[in-house]
Design an enzyme around this catalytic site. Structure first.
Site, PDB file in Angstrom:
ATOM      1  N   HIS A   1       0.827  -1.210   0.000  1.00 63.22           N
ATOM      2  CA  HIS A   1       0.000   0.000   0.000  1.00 63.22           C
ATOM      3  C   HIS A   1       0.864   1.263   0.000  1.00 63.22           C
ATOM      4  O   HIS A   1       0.560   2.244  -0.685  1.00 63.22           O
ATOM      5  CB  HIS A   1      -0.931  -0.025   1.218  1.00 63.22           C
ATOM      6  CG  HIS A   1      -1.657   1.262   1.447  1.00 63.22           C
ATOM      7  ND1 HIS A   1      -1.286   2.153   2.417  1.00 63.22           N
ATOM      8  CD2 HIS A   1      -2.720   1.811   0.808  1.00 63.22           C
ATOM      9  CE1 HIS A   1      -2.095   3.208   2.379  1.00 63.22           C
ATOM     10  NE2 HIS A   1      -2.975   3.025   1.415  1.00 63.22           N
TER      11      HIS A   1
ATOM     12  N   GLU B   1       2.016   1.878  -3.373  1.00 63.76           N
ATOM     13  CA  GLU B   1       0.933   2.461  -4.184  1.00 63.76           C
ATOM     14  C   GLU B   1       0.951   3.985  -4.064  1.00 63.76           C
ATOM     15  O   GLU B   1       0.835   4.712  -5.048  1.00 63.76           O
ATOM     16  CB  GLU B   1      -0.408   1.875  -3.731  1.00 63.76           C
ATOM     17  CG  GLU B   1      -1.613   2.455  -4.432  1.00 63.76           C
ATOM     18  CD  GLU B   1      -2.716   2.797  -3.448  1.00 63.76           C
ATOM     19  OE1 GLU B   1      -3.103   3.985  -3.368  1.00 63.76           O
ATOM     20  OE2 GLU B   1      -3.203   1.879  -2.737  1.00 63.76           O
ATOM     21  N   HIS B   2       1.103   4.487  -2.845  1.00 56.88           N
ATOM     22  CA  HIS B   2       1.202   5.946  -2.660  1.00 56.88           C
ATOM     23  C   HIS B   2       2.426   6.510  -3.377  1.00 56.88           C
ATOM     24  O   HIS B   2       2.361   7.553  -4.017  1.00 56.88           O
ATOM     25  CB  HIS B   2       1.314   6.278  -1.175  1.00 56.88           C
ATOM     26  CG  HIS B   2       0.008   6.320  -0.458  1.00 56.88           C
ATOM     27  ND1 HIS B   2      -0.380   7.391   0.293  1.00 56.88           N
ATOM     28  CD2 HIS B   2      -1.009   5.426  -0.381  1.00 56.88           C
ATOM     29  CE1 HIS B   2      -1.574   7.161   0.819  1.00 56.88           C
ATOM     30  NE2 HIS B   2      -1.971   5.968   0.437  1.00 56.88           N
TER      31      HIS B   2
ATOM     32  N   GLU C   1      -3.308   8.392   7.316  1.00 52.75           N
ATOM     33  CA  GLU C   1      -4.407   7.631   6.724  1.00 52.75           C
ATOM     34  C   GLU C   1      -4.878   6.546   7.695  1.00 52.75           C
ATOM     35  O   GLU C   1      -6.072   6.352   7.908  1.00 52.75           O
ATOM     36  CB  GLU C   1      -3.981   7.003   5.395  1.00 52.75           C
ATOM     37  CG  GLU C   1      -5.098   6.208   4.710  1.00 52.75           C
ATOM     38  CD  GLU C   1      -4.667   5.566   3.396  1.00 52.75           C
ATOM     39  OE1 GLU C   1      -3.518   5.792   2.949  1.00 52.75           O
ATOM     40  OE2 GLU C   1      -5.482   4.833   2.812  1.00 52.75           O
TER      41      GLU C   1
END
Lengths: 444, 438
Positions: free
Chosen positions: A71, A74-75, A151
């Site tokens: 993840h 992904e950022h 987040e």
């Protein structure tokens, strides 16, 4: 709240119903020389196109001790490449009137844009660039690590319901990395670096580990030509990384999770079972679970659970059931009930189990079964209106090892489910392979 | 998911049919029904179903004082039995047709959304009309749905985003219906009587304040007939709509204690009404400043450069009876004070001519290009058709809208930015346990 139900989320084929709309084109599939798979779904009603690249890598591929790396990467994919500045990707998309985003699941990571159809080539050019040319400086990965921590703070730690789900999942899976949160555990996220992300990137991001989905106002031949132009020159990785994951041992004991949180106003019971996945070439078992979930919890008025617990017994505010069989290794089946104030969680759970036992004992209501089948048929029509959803369903299916044929066949398999199949599925839910959680307030 | 989708939680009512793609492809047919009602239609016969949207003006804004949540609870009861059908028979009838009829109560309106296959459209319409005109409101259903709604409101009352939103509205709309949560509170809903529900039903659905949109496999004549069947049975409006009131909160910071690692911060001041001549310029300004893109000024300053937040967004919350310019983000408690100062500084930047020609060009290209993305499917199109009428946009708006976007100059932007952005007027509602703030 919460009908965690993924209703008929897969692509459907229309041919079976004699209702084939003139515009609905069958999706077409190609493979580039470097191994990249390409699916084109034509929909010419509006001059818009969805462009997605799915990588066969997700949070369940995070190395031990580095949860959250898929993840985080992904950022970081929105940072600089050899030829593009940090943030330029999204700026170009926006400057062309489009929207872009990305998401990570346990089994895949996907990047997508939605733009005017004549900008498709530009999207491919940029997406191909960052497939291999990402360049991570400390000045870019360091603040982004704070972003993912924010987040986690915002979407998980500020929400007791999500934290509870995270706890349930961690208890359900005894060995498989599906038990880890996609975003990662905070203490491990704090140790992630650009170097770790780069290593992960080099290992998993390659055309022969990727699926391209194009949906919208483009001819298949044209999309293929553009794909060859932009993605074709990228050499295949020498070997695609194998996704060898720790597997679940036989489960011997059901688990129970009790969580208190002062932010919870209405307590509830949530249970998750291990369940089969949709298997390529043999989705019938999964289809039975899907129909079971719809019968048990698919309607807030007429489903088996709501009818009994909410309407007849009046002990529930709501009750739900869900099935997710879209995974590489394991699926899950879930049940839950939120009792009315004054009814204990134990009584609510007992009542839920009694309804399930009664359902198995007495069988499926014919009229309800007929209505569910009608809705499955109708979904074949409604889904034609939503190219994005079709693109998502096919991308997700291919990323977890299903074929395009499996994806298109799913609705037929659903329609072939019999009431006996459904009861067998219900009967096979095994409490030893389950976790039952109670979420309640601090004072409860 | 890398960015949050900024939903209508902040924006009271979306700022109109901002994007209307397909100038060429979208062909809106104005339909006048035999009884004289108007409906806007986009015919599209390739897929055999239709979406119909009816917007009824009023919504929560007509809840009488002390009966906050009445329209919302009434709306939730409409599919709990109607005509000869009890709640389950009604749902089963719709399921057997694979159609859907749903009602959504908002601040200024209640929407009825219908989706029906062509093969059984009339039967679905019959069921929709039944729910609209002959709902049961029997006490068992009322108590069950009331219990569900109270539970949901109690849950909201412990959600920091909702707490921030409600407090912000209460501060800025004193004495106006917008100060109240449109679904009411757990206490107000618990106290609603059957009479209050019946009254809400009689006043919320009226033929003269209804707007009809449709898209899909239906002809103008068919839509005209359906429009009459729906609207002919409804009364004329009697409820008093609220007066327009500008958002007006004292500048400053309000801290509301809430446990957790992060603070949710909602901020803003007065906005601009969507019928203002400068609204398009303001819309472009918001696009540059915090309108949801990755590269907005606020996103760049707070997220990309400093990692202070997962996302920060602003919105011109321009509603029928009031408007504000609001934003929201979440940050670690320790960085709340720093983040607030940074946001303030961005408003200074905005008010003092920070936006460049390059920013404007980019926003214009974005908005005109995004034109094509809004009309994605029959339900969206039907909704836009009804919303455009509700907000009093002209029929040809779809064809001139991109020209309006392009006509805005940098001079307009600077003039309107100085008017819109008021750093000294900002109010911040902070829900959390922020450090260094009181």
């Amino acid at each position: 709240m919460i009908h965690p139900l993924r209703l008929f989320a897969s692509a459907l084929t229309l041919v079976a119903f004699g209702l084939l709309p003139a515009l609905a084109e069958e999706p077409q599939m190609f493979t580039l020389d470097n191994g990249m798979e390409v699916v084109v779904i034509e929909d010419h009603r509006a001059p818009v196109v969805v462009h997605m690249v799915w990588y066969r890598v997700g949070a369940a591929d995070d190395p031990a001790g580095q949860s959250g790396i898929a993840h985080y990467l992904e950022h970081l994919m929105f940072k600089a490449t050899e030829t593009m500045e940090e943030g330029e990707f999204s700026q170009v998309v926006e400057a062309n009137g489009g929207r872009d985003n990305a998401f990570t699941s346990w089994d895949y990571t996907a990047y997508h844009q939605r733009v005017a159809a004549d900008r498709l080539g530009l999207m491919m050019q940029m997406e191909a660039d960052r497939m291999v040319n990402l360049r991570l400086d400390r000045s870019s990965w360091r603040p982004e690590r704070d972003v993912i921590l924010r987040e986690r703070g915002q979407t998980l730690e500020s929400n007791p319901h999500r934290q509870f789900s995270e706890q349930l999942r961690a208890a359900l899976f005894q060995n498989h990395p599906y038990g880890r949160p996609i975003i990662g555990w905070r203490h491990e996220m704090e140790e992630l670096t650009g170097e770790i992300a780069t290593e992960f990137y080099r290992r998993f991001y390659a055309p022969n580990n990727a699926i391209l989905i194009v949906a919208g106002d483009v001819e298949a031949e044209e999309a293929l030509a553009l794909a060859n132009e932009h993605y074709g020159p990228i050499p295949a990785a020498v070997e695609t990384p194998e996704r060898i994951r720790a597997t679940e041992p036989p489960h011997l004991a059901e688990r129970r999770v009790i969580m208190h949180d002062e932010r919870v106003s209405n307590p509830y019971v949530s249970r998750q079972y291990l369940a089969p996945i949709r298997r390529s070439g043999d989705q019938s078992e999964a289809a039975a679970y899907q129909v079971l979930a719809v019968l048990l919890g698919g309607s807030s008025q007429t489903s088996v659970l709501e009818r009994s617990l909410t309407y007849d017994q009046e002990i529930a505010l709501t009750a739900w059931a869900g099935y997710n069989g879209d995974g590489l290794d394991n699926g899950t089946f879930s049940l839950g009930v939120m009792p009315v104030p004054g009814v204990s969680l134990q009584d609510a759970e007992d009542a839920l189990d009694a309804v399930l036992a009664d359902f198995i004992e007495n069988g499926v209501d014919d009229a309800q079964f007929e209505r569910v089948q009608m809705q499955i048929r109708a979904e074949a029509i409604y889904q034609q209106d939503d190219a994005r959803r079709r693109a998502n369903a096919i991308g997700s299916d291919l990323a977890v090892g299903l074929t395009l044929a499996d994806s298109l066949d799913w609705i037929n398999v659903l329609q072939a489910v019999t009431p006996e199949d459904v009861i067998n599925a219900a009967r096979s839910l095994d409490r030893r392979s389950s976790v039952t959680g109670w979420l309640m307030g601090e004072d409860a | 998911m890398i960015r949050l989708i900024y939903t209508a939680a902040l924006a009271l009512m979306l700022t109109g049919p901002i994007a209307t793609p397909l100038a060429a492809a979208v062909d809106i047919t104005p339909v006048t029904s035999p009884s004289g009602h108007e409906a806007w239609l986009v015919e599209e016969h390739s897929i055999p179903f239709v979406s119909i949207e009816v917007i009824f003006t009023g919504g929560a804004s007509i809840d009488p004082e002390g009966q906050s949540g009445a329209v919302s609870l009434m709306t939730a009861l409409l599919n709990e039995g109607a005509g000869d059908l009890n709640a389950q028979d009604y749902a089963a009838a719709l399921e057997a047709l694979a159609g859907s009829v749903s009602f959504t109560a908002g601040r200024d309106s209640v929407s009825m959304s219908i989706r029906a296959l062509s093969e059984n459209r009339d039967q679905v319409i019959d069921l929709a009309i039944l729910a609209l005109t002959d709902p049961h409101f029997e006490s068992q259903s009322l108590e069950r749905v009331r219990g569900q709604m109270v539970a949901s409101l109690e849950s909201d009352a412990r959600d920091p985003n909702t707490i921030a939103q409600h407090n912000f509205a209460a501060l800025g709309y004193a004495g106006h219906p917008y100060a109240r949560p449109s679904d009411g509170t757990a206490d107000s809903v618990a106290a609603l009587s059957l009479d209050a529900i019946l009254h809400a039903h009689q006043t919320a659905f009226t033929s003269d304040l209804a707007y009809v949109g449709a898209a899909g496999d239906i002809t103008a004549a068919e839509l005209g007939a359906i429009t009459d069947r729906i609207l002919d049975q409804l009364p004329q409006s009697t409820a008093t709509l609220p007066e327009y009131q500008a958002f007006d909160a004292e500048p400053g910071i309000t801290v509301i204690d809430f446990p957790g690692p992060q603070s949710v911060i909602q901020f803003g001041h007065a906005g601009m009404h969507y019928d203002d001549d400068d609204f398009m310029a303001a819309y472009l300004i918001n696009t540059v400043f915090g309108g949801g893109g990755f590269s907005s000024r606020l996103m760049t300053q707070l997220r990309e450069e400093r990692g202070l937040t997962y996302g920060i967004y602003t919105s011109l919350a321009s509603s029928r009876f009031g408007d504000s310019y609001v934003g929201r983000f979440s940050t670690a408690n320790a960085s709340a004070a720093e983040a607030i100062e940074l946001v303030r500084a961005q408003y200074e930047w905005l008010a003092n001519g920070g936006i460049t020609q390059e920013d404007l060009d980019r926003a214009q290209t974005y908005l005109t290009g995004a034109y094509a993305l809004r009309f994605d499917g029959n339900a969206s199109i039907a909704n836009i058709m009804a919303s455009m009428q509700f907000q009093d946009y002209p029929l040809d708006y779809v064809n001139i809208r991109n020209d309006l976007v392009r006509a805005v100059t940098l001079e307009d932007i600077q003039r309107v930015a100085a008017r819109l952005a008021q750093p000294e007027a900002l109010h911040f509602v902070v829900v959390g346990q922020p450090e260094g703030l009181e």
